[in-house]
Design an enzyme around this catalytic site. Structure first.
Site, PDB file in Angstrom:
ATOM      1  NE  ARG A  43      -2.782  -0.190   3.316  1.00 31.80           N
ATOM      2  CZ  ARG A  43      -2.473  -0.824   4.684  1.00 31.80           C
ATOM      3  NH1 ARG A  43      -3.129  -1.780   4.412  1.00 31.80           N
ATOM      4  NH2 ARG A  43      -2.590   0.263   5.373  1.00 31.80           N
ATOM      5  CG  ASN A  44       5.366   2.974   0.855  1.00 39.25           C
ATOM      6  OD1 ASN A  44       5.277   4.047  -0.845  1.00 39.25           O
ATOM      7  ND2 ASN A  44       5.459   3.221   1.477  1.00 39.25           N
ATOM      8  CD  GLN A  45      -0.722   6.913  -1.453  1.00 35.66           C
ATOM      9  OE1 GLN A  45      -0.176   8.248  -0.780  1.00 35.66           O
ATOM     10  NE2 GLN A  45      -1.345   7.043  -1.440  1.00 35.66           N
ATOM     11  CG  PHE A  46       8.383   5.216  -3.385  1.00 32.72           C
ATOM     12  CD1 PHE A  46       9.040   6.621  -3.241  1.00 32.72           C
ATOM     13  CD2 PHE A  46       9.616   4.349  -4.091  1.00 32.72           C
ATOM     14  CE1 PHE A  46      10.293   6.352  -3.994  1.00 32.72           C
ATOM     15  CE2 PHE A  46       9.878   4.564  -4.963  1.00 32.72           C
ATOM     16  CZ  PHE A  46      11.126   6.375  -5.212  1.00 32.72           C
ATOM     17  CB  SER A 149       5.470   7.250  -0.347  1.00 34.17           C
ATOM     18  OG  SER A 149       6.770   7.074   0.328  1.00 34.17           O
TER      19      SER A 149
END
Length: 174
Positions: A43-46, A149
């Site tokens: 789920r990290n948006q990086f 992120s």
């Protein structure tokens, strides 16, 4: 009763001498450490941010994402190299256990660097400590403190984060 936590060690830098941007996180979360991958939490948006900013396909296998990022002139590392933390949240890092990475040395290996992007508040605070003790930047390198992120930083929408990251890209690489 004090809980003794193991010392966690971060990941090695991912960098080539032609990097123009260095993105510094704080310390990888447990999912990233377990996978030995930067921004490994699903789920990290990086990686979606990198897809929007540098056309790095977020669905590629990790080694190919890293290569695409490097081809785009981006290097990765973290400000914190070693620390104690229970769980994955930056707020759980024990300040007395923090050992900062040797970013001053890495900077000598990146002669084309134009910008440092700090991914989140803990990275920014740790960077300030590092600057007081070990890092002096040339005036040509701009530092940007950007919204995290991390999936734990859900107070801002992806589109809001993207706008701030896009502004850093525009100002850094134009």
């Amino acid at each position: 009763m004090t809980i003794t936590l193991p010392l966690l060690s971060g990941l090695a830098p991912v960098a080539r001498p032609d990097a123009k941007v260095l993105i510094l996180g704080s310390m990888p979360g447990q999912a990233s450490l377990d996978a030995q991958q930067y921004y490994g939490h699903p789920r990290n948006q990086f990686w979606p941010l990198m897809q929007q900013l540098f056309a790095v396909d977020a669905s590629l296998p990790y080694p190919q994402r890293l290569l695409a990022l490097q081809n785009a002139g981006v290097a990765l590392w973290d400000v914190i190299g070693v620390c104690q933390r229970q769980g994955s949240l930056d707020s759980a890092i024990r300040p007395s256990s923090v050992q900062l990475n040797d970013i001053a040395f890495l900077l000598t290996e990146l002669p084309q660097l134009r910008a440092i992007w700090l991914n989140g508040g803990t990275a920014a605070k740790s960077w300030q400590k590092l600057q007081k003790s070990a890092v002096t930047l040339p005036a040509s390198i701009k530092v940007w403190s950007l919204p995290s992120s991390s999936p734990a930083h859900a107070a801002r929408s992806f589109s809001d984060k993207l706008l701030q990251w896009q502004e850093a890209r525009l100002q850094s690489l134009s």
